[in-house]
Design a protein around this motif. Structure first.
Motif, mmCIF file in Angstrom:
data_model
loop_
_atom_site.group_PDB
_atom_site.id
_atom_site.type_symbol
_atom_site.label_atom_id
_atom_site.label_comp_id
_atom_site.label_asym_id
_atom_site.label_seq_id
_atom_site.Cartn_x
_atom_site.Cartn_y
_atom_site.Cartn_z
ATOM 1 N N ASP A 166 3.118 2.703 4.971
ATOM 2 C CA ASP A 166 3.614 2.191 6.382
ATOM 3 C C ASP A 166 4.529 1.251 4.625
ATOM 4 N N VAL A 167 4.141 0.769 3.622
ATOM 5 C CA VAL A 167 5.402 0.507 2.375
ATOM 6 C C VAL A 167 6.448 0.915 2.124
ATOM 7 N N ARG A 168 6.898 1.736 2.587
ATOM 8 C CA ARG A 168 8.379 2.685 2.933
ATOM 9 C C ARG A 168 9.118 2.314 4.018
ATOM 10 N N MET A 183 -2.300 -17.707 -5.457
ATOM 11 C CA MET A 183 -0.859 -16.919 -4.994
ATOM 12 C C MET A 183 -2.201 -15.234 -4.983
ATOM 13 N N GLU A 184 -1.617 -14.464 -3.590
ATOM 14 C CA GLU A 184 -2.024 -13.263 -3.880
ATOM 15 C C GLU A 184 -1.666 -12.298 -4.921
ATOM 16 N N HIS A 185 -2.015 -10.977 -5.307
ATOM 17 C CA HIS A 185 -1.537 -10.533 -6.238
ATOM 18 C C HIS A 185 -2.424 -9.286 -5.943
ATOM 19 N N TYR A 205 4.587 -7.762 -5.696
ATOM 20 C CA TYR A 205 4.158 -7.805 -6.610
ATOM 21 C C TYR A 205 3.483 -6.771 -7.778
ATOM 22 N N ILE A 206 4.590 -5.366 -6.927
ATOM 23 C CA ILE A 206 4.441 -3.836 -7.187
ATOM 24 C C ILE A 206 4.802 -3.969 -8.109
ATOM 25 N N VAL A 207 5.307 -3.544 -9.048
ATOM 26 C CA VAL A 207 5.830 -2.134 -10.220
ATOM 27 C C VAL A 207 6.986 -1.324 -9.958
#
Ligand code: GLN
Length: 287
Positions: free
Chosen positions: A198-200, A236-238, A186-188
């Motif tokens: 971490d997300v990298r 749903m998570e967002h 859900y990230i742009v």
């Protein structure tokens, strides 16, 4: 690290200024089996050459940004340890909210059918199967590598569930669920957050979802009614700023009792709705 540390104390010292001491202690525990208390009490205890080399490797990789969860190969979720690999998103504590929300809505004495879309490590699906023993849980992911991880977690934790390789609902077939849950991407797409921390190292397919971040949330909300039993719930998570948009998506798809729930940080993190009961009951038993 030029020279390998020869003792627990040296190992901790080698980490100073590079990674947090708490992480260094986790790596020492992983490599030597020594707890933080033991490391504090016996700093002179020797490391074998192999332990020192493994520790140095973990320290280097962590200092270069690799997530602790991938380096250790596990992360706790809802009090249980899940194996994780770079094929799956690292389970996050805020996602535990979905488990609580579902548990609070299961009617006593029922055996709900539950679908988890984009199961990744299986954290949500396996936890729901274990927390609601009567539940019949189906877990879906597009990634065969993720499904392998999820299957492994289900087996290790003793959960029985069904796995389907599927692009959201595409391969689910004719089925009706009492609960559909999802922590979708859900990230742009061009969010700078994707280039940090971490997300990298996490699968982009588990994180980014179009120019608004809402592509997958939109697809799931629109398609879910056809897969819900009367009175069934979609949760749903967002993202931190998407509660209003996701509530609108749920409303547009015909959901009732739409609300957003806050995570422990006070952020509206999960939006949910109930697909109206059909027939004479419609509109009445929706609370
Ligand atoms: N909450 C995660 C993050 O911002 C993203 C998880 C997701 O996209 N489902 O890092």
């Amino acid at each position: 690290m030029a020279e390998l540390p020869v003792s627990l104390g040296e190992a901790l010292a080698a980490a100073r200024g590079r990674i947090p001491a708490s992480e260094a202690r986790m790596f020492l525990r992983e490599v030597t089996g020594c707890s933080a208390a033991q490391v504090a009490a016996y700093p002179e205890r020797a490391l074998s050459a192999e332990q020192a080399a493994r520790y140095a490797g973990l320290l280097e990789r962590r200092a270069a940004g690799e997530p602790v969860a991938y380096l250790l190969g596990e992360r706790e979720f809802y009090g249980r340890s899940f194996r994780v690999s770079p094929a799956v998103l690292i389970p996050r504590p805020e996602t535990e909210l979905i488990v609580d929300l579902v548990k609070a809505r299961v009617a006593p004495g029922t055996a709900p059918a539950v679908l988890d879309l984009g199961t990744g490590s299986g954290a949500l699906a396996v936890t729901l199967a274990l927390e609601i023993p009567a539940a019949r849980v189906t877990a879906v992911d597009l990634s065969p590598a993720a499904l392998e991880v999820a299957r492994g977690n289900a087996a290790a934790l003793g959960a029985q569930l069904r796995f389907i390789e599927s692009d959201w609902f595409a391969a689910v077939g004719m089925a009706q669920f009492d609960f559909i849950v999802s922590n979708p991407p859900y990230i742009v797409d061009d969010d700078p957050h994707l280039a940090e921390g971490d997300v990298r190292f996490e699968p982009r397919s588990a994180l980014a979802s179009g120019r608004s971040g809402l592509d997958d949330l939109t697809r799931i909300a629109a398609a879910a009614p056809a897969f819900l039993a009367p009175g069934g719930w979609l949760l749903m998570e967002h993202g931190y700023d998407q509660a209003e948009a996701v509530s609108a998506l749920l409303g547009a798809a015909g959901f009732a009792a739409v609300e957003s729930a806050r995570d422990l940080a006070g952020i509206e993190r999960v939006s949910l709705g109930r697909y109206p009961l059909r027939g004479v009951d419609a509109g009445v038993r929706q609370a």
